[in-house]
Design an enzyme around this catalytic site. Sequence first.
Site, PDB file in Angstrom:
ATOM      1  N   ILE A 286       0.840  -1.213   0.000  1.00 42.37           N
ATOM      2  CA  ILE A 286       0.000   0.000   0.000  1.00 42.37           C
ATOM      3  C   ILE A 286       0.870   1.256   0.000  1.00 42.37           C
ATOM      4  O   ILE A 286       0.633   2.191  -0.782  1.00 42.37           O
ATOM      5  CB  ILE A 286      -0.957  -0.017   1.222  1.00 42.37           C
ATOM      6  CG1 ILE A 286      -1.931  -1.199   1.116  1.00 42.37           C
ATOM      7  CG2 ILE A 286      -1.723   1.307   1.317  1.00 42.37           C
ATOM      8  CD1 ILE A 286      -2.758  -1.462   2.369  1.00 42.37           C
TER       9      ILE A 286
ATOM     10  N   THR B  12      -4.173   5.486   7.561  1.00 45.85           N
ATOM     11  CA  THR B  12      -5.155   4.505   7.062  1.00 45.85           C
ATOM     12  C   THR B  12      -4.710   3.098   7.440  1.00 45.85           C
ATOM     13  O   THR B  12      -5.213   2.132   6.889  1.00 45.85           O
ATOM     14  CB  THR B  12      -5.271   4.574   5.514  1.00 45.85           C
ATOM     15  OG1 THR B  12      -3.961   4.429   4.965  1.00 45.85           O
ATOM     16  CG2 THR B  12      -5.898   5.864   5.042  1.00 45.85           C
ATOM     17  N   SER B  13      -3.761   2.993   8.387  1.00 47.88           N
ATOM     18  CA  SER B  13      -3.221   1.658   8.666  1.00 47.88           C
ATOM     19  C   SER B  13      -3.832   1.028   9.918  1.00 47.88           C
ATOM     20  O   SER B  13      -4.710   0.186   9.810  1.00 47.88           O
ATOM     21  CB  SER B  13      -1.702   1.720   8.748  1.00 47.88           C
ATOM     22  OG  SER B  13      -1.173   0.440   8.587  1.00 47.88           O
ATOM     23  N   ARG B  14      -3.392   1.455  11.087  1.00 47.77           N
ATOM     24  CA  ARG B  14      -3.990   0.969  12.335  1.00 47.77           C
ATOM     25  C   ARG B  14      -3.910   2.095  13.363  1.00 47.77           C
ATOM     26  O   ARG B  14      -2.890   2.792  13.458  1.00 47.77           O
ATOM     27  CB  ARG B  14      -3.252  -0.258  12.884  1.00 47.77           C
ATOM     28  CG  ARG B  14      -3.552  -1.566  12.165  1.00 47.77           C
ATOM     29  CD  ARG B  14      -5.006  -2.042  12.352  1.00 47.77           C
ATOM     30  NE  ARG B  14      -5.273  -3.275  11.630  1.00 47.77           N
ATOM     31  CZ  ARG B  14      -5.755  -3.353  10.398  1.00 47.77           C
ATOM     32  NH1 ARG B  14      -6.045  -2.258   9.722  1.00 47.77           N
ATOM     33  NH2 ARG B  14      -5.989  -4.533   9.837  1.00 47.77           N
TER      34      ARG B  14
ATOM     35  N   ASP C 113      -8.451   7.051   9.253  1.00 45.57           N
ATOM     36  CA  ASP C 113      -9.462   6.067   8.884  1.00 45.57           C
ATOM     37  C   ASP C 113      -9.530   4.989   9.967  1.00 45.57           C
ATOM     38  O   ASP C 113     -10.404   4.129   9.934  1.00 45.57           O
ATOM     39  CB  ASP C 113      -9.094   5.430   7.535  1.00 45.57           C
ATOM     40  CG  ASP C 113     -10.152   4.469   7.032  1.00 45.57           C
ATOM     41  OD1 ASP C 113     -11.344   4.867   7.026  1.00 45.57           O
ATOM     42  OD2 ASP C 113      -9.822   3.325   6.670  1.00 45.57           O
TER      43      ASP C 113
ATOM     44  N   GLU D 238     -11.177   2.045  18.252  1.00 53.33           N
ATOM     45  CA  GLU D 238     -12.303   1.912  17.314  1.00 53.33           C
ATOM     46  C   GLU D 238     -13.152   0.665  17.542  1.00 53.33           C
ATOM     47  O   GLU D 238     -14.332   0.638  17.173  1.00 53.33           O
ATOM     48  CB  GLU D 238     -11.807   1.933  15.867  1.00 53.33           C
ATOM     49  CG  GLU D 238     -11.016   0.685  15.457  1.00 53.33           C
ATOM     50  CD  GLU D 238     -10.600   0.693  13.992  1.00 53.33           C
ATOM     51  OE1 GLU D 238      -9.904   1.636  13.575  1.00 53.33           O
ATOM     52  OE2 GLU D 238     -10.975  -0.256  13.267  1.00 53.33           O
TER      53      GLU D 238
ATOM     54  N   HIS E 240     -12.849   3.341   9.195  1.00 52.52           N
ATOM     55  CA  HIS E 240     -12.123   2.169   8.694  1.00 52.52           C
ATOM     56  C   HIS E 240     -12.750   1.661   7.389  1.00 52.52           C
ATOM     57  O   HIS E 240     -13.190   0.514   7.296  1.00 52.52           O
ATOM     58  CB  HIS E 240     -12.097   1.052   9.747  1.00 52.52           C
ATOM     59  CG  HIS E 240     -10.897   0.159   9.620  1.00 52.52           C
ATOM     60  ND1 HIS E 240     -10.229  -0.360  10.693  1.00 52.52           N
ATOM     61  CD2 HIS E 240     -10.233  -0.312   8.531  1.00 52.52           C
ATOM     62  CE1 HIS E 240      -9.223  -1.113  10.282  1.00 52.52           C
ATOM     63  NE2 HIS E 240      -9.202  -1.089   8.956  1.00 52.52           N
ATOM     64  N   GLN E 241     -12.745   2.539   6.400  1.00 56.64           N
ATOM     65  CA  GLN E 241     -13.388   2.209   5.134  1.00 56.64           C
ATOM     66  C   GLN E 241     -12.430   2.232   3.945  1.00 56.64           C
ATOM     67  O   GLN E 241     -12.859   2.076   2.797  1.00 56.64           O
ATOM     68  CB  GLN E 241     -14.543   3.197   4.856  1.00 56.64           C
ATOM     69  CG  GLN E 241     -14.071   4.625   4.542  1.00 56.64           C
ATOM     70  CD  GLN E 241     -15.188   5.523   4.046  1.00 56.64           C
ATOM     71  OE1 GLN E 241     -15.901   6.123   4.836  1.00 56.64           O
ATOM     72  NE2 GLN E 241     -15.357   5.615   2.736  1.00 56.64           N
ATOM     73  N   ALA E 242     -11.120   2.415   4.226  1.00 57.58           N
ATOM     74  CA  ALA E 242     -10.184   2.587   3.107  1.00 57.58           C
ATOM     75  C   ALA E 242     -10.183   1.390   2.162  1.00 57.58           C
ATOM     76  O   ALA E 242      -9.973   1.534   0.968  1.00 57.58           O
ATOM     77  CB  ALA E 242      -8.776   2.852   3.639  1.00 57.58           C
ATOM     78  N   PHE E 243     -10.446   0.201   2.690  1.00 52.97           N
ATOM     79  CA  PHE E 243     -10.432  -1.016   1.852  1.00 52.97           C
ATOM     80  C   PHE E 243     -11.690  -1.141   1.000  1.00 52.97           C
ATOM     81  O   PHE E 243     -11.762  -1.981   0.120  1.00 52.97           O
ATOM     82  CB  PHE E 243     -10.368  -2.266   2.764  1.00 52.97           C
ATOM     83  CG  PHE E 243     -11.668  -2.493   3.495  1.00 52.97           C
ATOM     84  CD1 PHE E 243     -11.976  -1.785   4.642  1.00 52.97           C
ATOM     85  CD2 PHE E 243     -12.618  -3.382   3.009  1.00 52.97           C
ATOM     86  CE1 PHE E 243     -13.192  -1.962   5.307  1.00 52.97           C
ATOM     87  CE2 PHE E 243     -13.839  -3.573   3.647  1.00 52.97           C
ATOM     88  CZ  PHE E 243     -14.125  -2.852   4.807  1.00 52.97           C
TER      89      PHE E 243
HETATM   90  P1  NAD Z   1       2.765  -4.892   3.599  1.00 53.07           P
HETATM   91  O1  NAD Z   1       3.146  -6.049   4.451  1.00 53.07           O
HETATM   92  O2  NAD Z   1       2.867  -5.036   2.105  1.00 53.07           O
HETATM   93  O3  NAD Z   1       3.652  -3.617   4.019  1.00 53.07           O
HETATM   94  C1  NAD Z   1       3.910  -3.260   5.333  1.00 53.07           C
HETATM   95  C2  NAD Z   1       5.289  -2.643   5.396  1.00 53.07           C
HETATM   96  O4  NAD Z   1       5.512  -2.171   6.726  1.00 53.07           O
HETATM   97  C3  NAD Z   1       6.405  -3.638   5.048  1.00 53.07           C
HETATM   98  O5  NAD Z   1       7.249  -3.093   4.064  1.00 53.07           O
HETATM   99  C4  NAD Z   1       7.119  -3.813   6.384  1.00 53.07           C
HETATM  100  O6  NAD Z   1       8.529  -4.047   6.234  1.00 53.07           O
HETATM  101  C5  NAD Z   1       6.846  -2.463   7.046  1.00 53.07           C
HETATM  102  N1  NAD Z   1       7.128  -2.499   8.478  1.00 53.07           N
HETATM  103  C6  NAD Z   1       6.980  -3.523   9.351  1.00 53.07           C
HETATM  104  N2  NAD Z   1       7.432  -3.183  10.570  1.00 53.07           N
HETATM  105  C7  NAD Z   1       7.881  -1.911  10.463  1.00 53.07           C
HETATM  106  C8  NAD Z   1       8.473  -1.005  11.384  1.00 53.07           C
HETATM  107  N3  NAD Z   1       8.725  -1.378  12.650  1.00 53.07           N
HETATM  108  N4  NAD Z   1       8.786   0.228  10.951  1.00 53.07           N
HETATM  109  C9  NAD Z   1       8.583   0.587   9.648  1.00 53.07           C
HETATM  110  N5  NAD Z   1       8.025  -0.230   8.733  1.00 53.07           N
HETATM  111  C10 NAD Z   1       7.682  -1.460   9.133  1.00 53.07           C
HETATM  112  O7  NAD Z   1       1.303  -4.493   4.041  1.00 53.07           O
HETATM  113  P2  NAD Z   1       0.230  -3.647   3.216  1.00 53.07           P
HETATM  114  O8  NAD Z   1      -0.636  -4.570   2.442  1.00 53.07           O
HETATM  115  O9  NAD Z   1       0.912  -2.528   2.519  1.00 53.07           O
HETATM  116  O10 NAD Z   1      -0.676  -3.097   4.421  1.00 53.07           O
HETATM  117  C11 NAD Z   1      -0.145  -2.177   5.357  1.00 53.07           C
HETATM  118  C12 NAD Z   1      -1.108  -2.006   6.509  1.00 53.07           C
HETATM  119  O11 NAD Z   1      -2.281  -1.342   6.037  1.00 53.07           O
HETATM  120  C13 NAD Z   1      -1.665  -3.308   7.115  1.00 53.07           C
HETATM  121  O12 NAD Z   1      -0.768  -3.830   8.072  1.00 53.07           O
HETATM  122  C14 NAD Z   1      -2.951  -2.864   7.727  1.00 53.07           C
HETATM  123  O13 NAD Z   1      -2.719  -2.508   9.074  1.00 53.07           O
HETATM  124  C15 NAD Z   1      -3.332  -1.615   6.941  1.00 53.07           C
HETATM  125  N6  NAD Z   1      -4.577  -1.779   6.177  1.00 53.07           N
HETATM  126  C16 NAD Z   1      -5.610  -0.916   6.423  1.00 53.07           C
HETATM  127  C17 NAD Z   1      -6.792  -1.029   5.700  1.00 53.07           C
HETATM  128  C18 NAD Z   1      -7.958  -0.093   5.891  1.00 53.07           C
HETATM  129  O14 NAD Z   1      -9.054  -0.366   5.395  1.00 53.07           O
HETATM  130  N7  NAD Z   1      -7.789   1.039   6.563  1.00 53.07           N
HETATM  131  C19 NAD Z   1      -6.926  -2.070   4.756  1.00 53.07           C
HETATM  132  C20 NAD Z   1      -5.837  -2.913   4.523  1.00 53.07           C
HETATM  133  C21 NAD Z   1      -4.667  -2.769   5.241  1.00 53.07           C
END
Ligand code: NAD
Length: 334
Positions: free
Chosen positions: A155, A231-233, A257, A262, A294-297
């Site tokens: 992402i 948009t991650s956690r 997001d 939440e 939490h709707q980004a997906f």
């Molecule tokens: P991914 O595994 O492809 O990428 C995650 C990256 O984070 C990797 O490159 C990893 O090396 C890096 N990382 C891990 N630990 C780290 C640290 N301590 N410091 C810096 N970087 C670090 O995952 P992705 O598919 O790109 O998804 C990323 C995140 O997005 C998911 O973990 C999830 O929490 C979030 N997400 C949110 C939604 C949403 O609807 N809001 C939907 C999907 C995913």
Amino acid sequence: MRVAMFSAQDYERGLLNELNASHGHDLVYLDALLESETAPLAAGFPAVSVFVNDTVDRDVLRHLARGETKIVATRCTGFNHIDLEAAEEFGIEVVRVSNYSPNSVAEFAVGLLLALNRKIHRAYHRTRESDFRLDGLMGFDLVGRTVAVIGTGKIGTIFGRIMAGFGCTVIGFDVHRSPEFERIGGRYVDAEGVETADVISMHCPLTPETYHIVGRRTLARVKNGALLINTSRGGLVDTEAAIDALKSGRLGGMALDVYEQEAGLFYRDFSSTVISDDVLQRLISFPNVIVTGHQAFFTREALSTILGTTLESISEFESGRALTNRISHTRSNG
Ligand code: NAD
């Protein structure tokens, strides 16, 4: 296979029924969040499916193991809500959806950034009241600005590529370097390097190492007026510290997001209730904060892949095939 679908949303049920035609599982939809109190509902279900805000900790897994559950399939990418060590101990397999349209999340993050910077959320409300003044709606050009991506995985790299297309300088912080991120023009910096950015966007998973990775110390050192997009956690950002940074003006705006607390709030309607979460209420009161639930997906493409992959994983398990999307305890930091 009998599957207890916890946190089953209305928008999922029709599509799940459609996709299940080629799998033939016995899907039982439950409104409830999975947690210790609701775990007994899973008794007798060999497969349990959960979503982002369900709790799959040791206690819940103990209940599930007692009820003969053999596999937990989470309908998302992140797995910070699952105790993988305990799952392994209780002999429960865990699968996730490791890959579904990462574009859905990256594009939404860009949307949040544009709305936040150009105050589109405020303009929308103003014009509905026939107020066409521009005072307070000024943003800045993104071209030439520095955008920091924390977590340059699937992402984060797509988000970086889009921002490079806007003419931004894209920098990234990650514990693993991705050649793809460098190919799109991203340049790696250390943890402090992200503090030089005009925009910081969070794309790493929530792990013990990344909890509050954007905390009081970072927020005190970010560029004045920087924008933060998450948009991650929720747990990646110390929300109370962010509120202080917004109050002082250090942080120019924040779009979330995801939110630390939440679970139990998002995906539900509280419009006729008084919300007791003062931190969230405070956040919502800021003109320069956007909160989405939490709707980004949430695109047609992503949802279809999420649900299809979940059903396929359960079919793989049922027929004794290798689990393509298995998460093992040793990957718990991934
Ligand atoms: P991914 O595994 O492809 O990428 C995650 C990256 O984070 C990797 O490159 C990893 O090396 C890096 N990382 C891990 N630990 C780290 C640290 N301590 N410091 C810096 N970087 C670090 O995952 P992705 O598919 O790109 O998804 C990323 C995140 O997005 C998911 O973990 C999830 O929490 C979030 N997400 C949110 C939604 C949403 O609807 N809001 C939907 C999907 C995913």
